[in-house]
Motif scaffolding. Structure first.
Motif, mmCIF file in Angstrom:
data_model
loop_
_atom_site.group_PDB
_atom_site.id
_atom_site.type_symbol
_atom_site.label_atom_id
_atom_site.label_comp_id
_atom_site.label_asym_id
_atom_site.label_seq_id
_atom_site.Cartn_x
_atom_site.Cartn_y
_atom_site.Cartn_z
ATOM 1 N N ARG A 1 -7.321 4.558 6.142
ATOM 2 C CA ARG A 1 -7.032 4.298 4.744
ATOM 3 C C ARG A 1 -7.177 2.822 4.385
ATOM 4 N NH1 ARG A 1 -6.940 7.943 0.861
ATOM 5 N NH2 ARG A 1 -5.620 6.508 -0.316
ATOM 6 N N PRO B 1 0.841 -1.196 0.000
ATOM 7 C CA PRO B 1 0.000 0.000 0.000
ATOM 8 C C PRO B 1 0.877 1.249 0.000
ATOM 9 C CG PRO B 1 -0.007 -1.053 2.140
ATOM 10 C CD PRO B 1 0.723 -1.967 1.232
ATOM 11 N N HIS B 2 0.592 2.157 -0.890
ATOM 12 C CA HIS B 2 1.355 3.399 -1.020
ATOM 13 C C HIS B 2 2.844 3.128 -1.233
ATOM 14 C CE1 HIS B 2 -1.816 6.327 0.059
ATOM 15 N NE2 HIS B 2 -2.323 5.278 0.666
ATOM 16 N N ARG C 1 -9.753 1.365 1.962
ATOM 17 C CA ARG C 1 -9.751 1.914 0.601
ATOM 18 C C ARG C 1 -8.678 1.297 -0.282
ATOM 19 N NH1 ARG C 1 -11.492 7.994 1.298
ATOM 20 N NH2 ARG C 1 -12.910 7.709 3.029
ATOM 21 N N GLN C 2 -7.880 0.355 0.289
ATOM 22 C CA GLN C 2 -6.862 -0.277 -0.539
ATOM 23 C C GLN C 2 -7.533 -1.234 -1.514
ATOM 24 O OE1 GLN C 2 -3.768 0.784 -0.466
ATOM 25 N NE2 GLN C 2 -4.413 2.154 1.153
ATOM 26 N N MET D 1 -1.734 -2.643 5.552
ATOM 27 C CA MET D 1 -2.017 -1.319 6.088
ATOM 28 C C MET D 1 -2.377 -1.420 7.572
ATOM 29 S SD MET D 1 -1.756 1.376 4.323
ATOM 30 C CE MET D 1 -2.056 3.118 4.434
ATOM 31 N N CYS E 1 -3.776 5.271 9.201
ATOM 32 C CA CYS E 1 -3.600 3.999 8.503
ATOM 33 C C CYS E 1 -4.887 3.170 8.576
ATOM 34 C CB CYS E 1 -2.438 3.214 9.112
ATOM 35 S SG CYS E 1 -0.845 3.908 8.699
ATOM 36 N N GLN F 1 -3.244 -5.870 0.744
ATOM 37 C CA GLN F 1 -2.793 -4.523 1.066
ATOM 38 C C GLN F 1 -3.550 -3.968 2.260
ATOM 39 O OE1 GLN F 1 -2.410 -1.903 -2.182
ATOM 40 N NE2 GLN F 1 -0.868 -3.191 -3.129
ATOM 41 N N LYS F 2 -4.832 -4.369 2.358
ATOM 42 C CA LYS F 2 -5.590 -3.934 3.540
ATOM 43 C C LYS F 2 -4.925 -4.446 4.805
ATOM 44 C CE LYS F 2 -9.909 -3.646 1.125
ATOM 45 N NZ LYS F 2 -11.141 -4.296 0.722
#
Lengths: 174, 452, 100
Positions: free
Chosen positions: B298, B58-59, B301-302, B311, B295, B307-308
């Motif tokens: 967010r 993520p990011h 929204r991954q 995060m 975090c 990725q969730k």
């Protein structure tokens, strides 16, 4: 014991790399081994608890003078020089004389160091705990800016003269 | 054999702690450097209105690990005409110098490897200046013109700017009155002021010189890609290349730490001596908690389930840090931990801020030309730094001997230094204008790029 | 137990190697480097005796020697560069203009 190991390791590195400085064909290799020898000497200084001198050796000698050396070697880098004879004609005579001289001095040191003589069996007190010693940098500073102030100023004058000399020498058109 | 064993045991008994700490540094530093690179790419992207790395994690949070794997798996090429041993050795010299200099740094009151080093700050500066040999020898051993020019530029640049940096350090040391890192920070705590406020000119000079010493933009002439491909790193690839990269970032951390120790109050929190500012202590845990909350916010929204999870894991990590920072504040029994944990936090925060300024400058300023770089170093920075040391000495004597107010004395001498600096700039402008007139109007300046 | 003799012998070894380098090599840069070796050997002596007598004067002298080495290297390398520019060589036995 630890002191002895440290001494022999650093001393061995210093001597071996010094020998390589003198015998390498390529000047850059010589410079690399000289850096090694200087760093090993710095280690010896540290073992003798001369911390300030250790740092001076690294900053000034290795970080300053040797960078200059490497810089100049690269400026005058000659591939021809590698094929030429590296040692001058008087090499055997020079070697003989130097070794004879070293043998004499060594024998003198050896005899003087034997037990029973009163001259030189002086133990270096490296084993003394470092906490008992005065802070090295402060001690050197007091000595340098106290009794040795005049030599210090003369040394700075010497550096100024050397700087001007180097600039004049390296200038393209005088 | 028993003698050797005995020596080993004697050595281990005295130095086991420092050995383990240094192993930790060697193991963790590549990871930290990788994440500094990620932050740099993110900052760059933000300043250029892009997103930056977003794909791995993520990011882009796992990007450094992907990069490391890529670099390790790449083919390691040693050019045929290269000087094998020196080519092999050079990157190691750079990395070793950068890592070794960290041994004397104090990252907090409780985090120092070499405890009682008498000449701490000089040790850091001296050892880190050895890294130049890695660059110079690597450039020479590559047997390539780009590499050699990069190496020569690097040597000239470092020798020029080290003088100015050393003089700036001397200013800080005059104020601190010691070479020991711990004593310098404690002296700032005792006087209740960071030395940046007492010697702002010295801090400025040190910052400019440290950018030049770490070969960062706008002084990245040794690796200017538009002129020299990659400078001294041109012939390097794969793992060896990444060692150079690691050395560069480790050096950044080292110079930032030196500046933090000497000018920014080390591990002291801001306003440490002001009583009613005690609430600043609660900022670090709240900050970590805030990041954790963001975090969590967010995470849904991954795009991908993994990725969730990642995060949320990051959020958990931040919460853990917050807990660690909050425990000494909330639990009176654990109060003795506060100096160590919070000290380390503030130190890292200050180092981060310093490195952020490096990045900021990199993405803002265009690259210097080599003769401009040399002129800046020799005609401006070195004279100003020497004048600054002398002025500071005069100010301190006024304060110590004649009981003049410290701020008045140092403010006056700083003003004097600034005036002289302005005069130097003016003289330089004038000289350049005259040279331009002598050549007959504007045009490209004379190209003796190694002048000075 | 280390005695000062250990340091004297180490210093002697480095000194001898340095002298051999100065006397036998043709490349002027290597000769200068050998001189640095000699100066270093002297420094080891000074520091060992400084430790022996518990007096920092030896270290102060070693600092002066390092200063001297810096001056010598700067001027020496300047001369080498000037010479190389004129004669395209760095070999000591080809520096013979004054022998004519």
């Amino acid at each position: 014991m630890l002191d002895k190991v440290i001494f022999y390791v650093f001393g061995g590195i210093a001597v071996v790399s010094a020998a390589l400085v003198v015998t390498r064909r390529n000047a850059v290799h010589s410079a690399v081994f000289l850096i090694t020898a200087l760093l090993a000497t710095a280690g010896i200084f540290l073992q003798l608890r001369a911390e300030f001198l250790f740092v001076v050796q690294i900053i000034l000698y290795v970080g300053g003078i040797m960078v200059l050396f490497v810089f100049v070697i690269m400026l005058v880098n000659l591939d021809v020089a590698l094929q030429q004879i590296q040692f001058s004609r008087q090499k055997w005579v020079a070697l003989l004389v130097t070794l004879a001289l070293a043998g004499q001095v060594g024998a003198m040191l050896w005899w003087a160091g034997q037990p029973g003589k009163k001259t030189l069996p002086l133990p270096v007190s490296v084993a003394a705990p470092a906490e008992k010693l005065p802070a090295n940098a402060e001690a050197v500073a007091h000595s340098l800016f106290g009794p040795y102030l005049l030599p210090f100023e003369i040394a700075s004058l010497l550096l100024l003269v050397a700087m001007i000399g180097a600039v004049v020498m390296a200038k393209k058109k005088v | 054999m028993p003698a050797a064993l005995q020596a080993t045991l004697e050595f281990l008994r005295a130095y086991a702690g420092p050995l383990i700490a240094s192993l930790v540094i060697v193991a963790v530093l590549p990871l930290i450097a990788g994440y500094v690179v990620l932050v740099e790419r993110k900052v760059m992207a933000d300043m250029q209105a892009r997103l930056g790395p977003m794909r791995v994690g993520p990011h882009g949070l796992l990007q450094p690990i992907a990069d490391a794997v890529k670099l390790l798996l790449k083919e390691d090429i040693i050019p045929e005409k290269a000087d094998f041993w020196i080519f092999w050795l050079a990157p190691l010299v750079s990395v070793t110098a950068a890592m070794l200099s960290m041994a004397a740094l104090a990252f907090g009151p409780a985090f120092q490897i070499a405890r009682d080093i008498n000449v701490g700050i000089l040790f850091v500066v001296g050892i880190s200046s050895l890294g130049i040999f890695g660059i110079v020898l690597g450039g020479w051993a590559s047997n390539s013109h780009y590499s050699l020019i990069g190496a020569l530029r690097s040597a000239a640049q470092l020798v020029s700017y080290e003088t100015a940096a050393g003089m700036a350090l001397v200013s800080g040391l005059l104020l601190g009155g010691s070479l020991q890192i711990r004593t310098i920070v404690e002296e700032q705590a005792r006087q209740g002021v960071w030395f940046i406020f007492l010697a702002p000119v010295a801090f400025f000079i040190y910052m400019v010189a440290s950018i030049a010493e770490t070969n960062r933009a706008p002084f990245d002439l040794p690796e200017a890609e538009s002129e020299l491909v990659a400078g001294y790193m041109t012939e390097y690839s794969g793992f060896r290349w990444s060692l150079y990269f690691l050395a560069e970032y480790a050096n950044m951390i080292v110079v930032a730490s030196v500046a933090t120790t000497l000018f920014l109050g080390g591990w002291m929190r801001p306003f440490a001596s002001v009583r009613w500012m005690g609430w600043v202590d609660f900022l670090p845990p709240l900050l970590a908690l805030g990041v954790a909350g963001y975090c969590v916010y967010r995470a849904p929204r991954q795009p991908v389930p993994v990725q969730k999870l990642v995060m949320l894991g990051v959020a958990g990590l931040c919460a853990l840090v917050a807990l660690l920072l909050a425990v000494p504040l909330l639990l009176p029994a654990a109060f003795f931990l506060k100096a160590g944990i919070h000290g380390a936090f503030w130190f890292v925060a200050k180092v981060g801020a310093y490195i952020f300024v490096f990045m900021w400058l990199r993405f803002t300023l265009p690259r210097y030309r080599f003769d401009q770089l040399m002129r800046l170093g020799w005609y401006f920075l070195i004279p100003v730094s020497i004048v600054n040391v002398m002025a500071l000495g005069v100010g301190l004597v006024l304060h110590w001997q004649y009981r003049v107010n410290l701020w008045l004395a140092l403010g006056g001498t700083t003003l004097l230094t600034l005036l002289i600096a302005l005069w130097l700039v003016w003289a330089d402008r004038k000289r350049e204008a005259e040279a331009l007139q002598a050549r007959g109007g504007p045009g490209t300046p004379a190209a003796d790029s190694y002048a000075g | 137990m280390l005695s000062v003799n250990h340091y004297l012998f180490l210093s002697l070894a480095l000194f001898t190697i340095g002298v051999i380098g100065v006397l036998t090599r043709r490349n002027v840069i290597v000769i200068l480097m050998s001189i640095e070796l000699i100066l270093n050997a002297v420094n080891i002596n000074l520091v060992a005796f400084s430790r022996l007598f518990g007096d920092v004067a030896g270290q102060v002298f070693a600092i002066f020697i390092v200063t001297d080495a810096a001056a010598e290297a700067a001027v020496g390398l300047g001369i080498i560069i000037a010479f190389f520019r004129n004669r395209e060589t760095v070999l000591a036995d080809e520096m013979d203009l004054l022998k004519w």
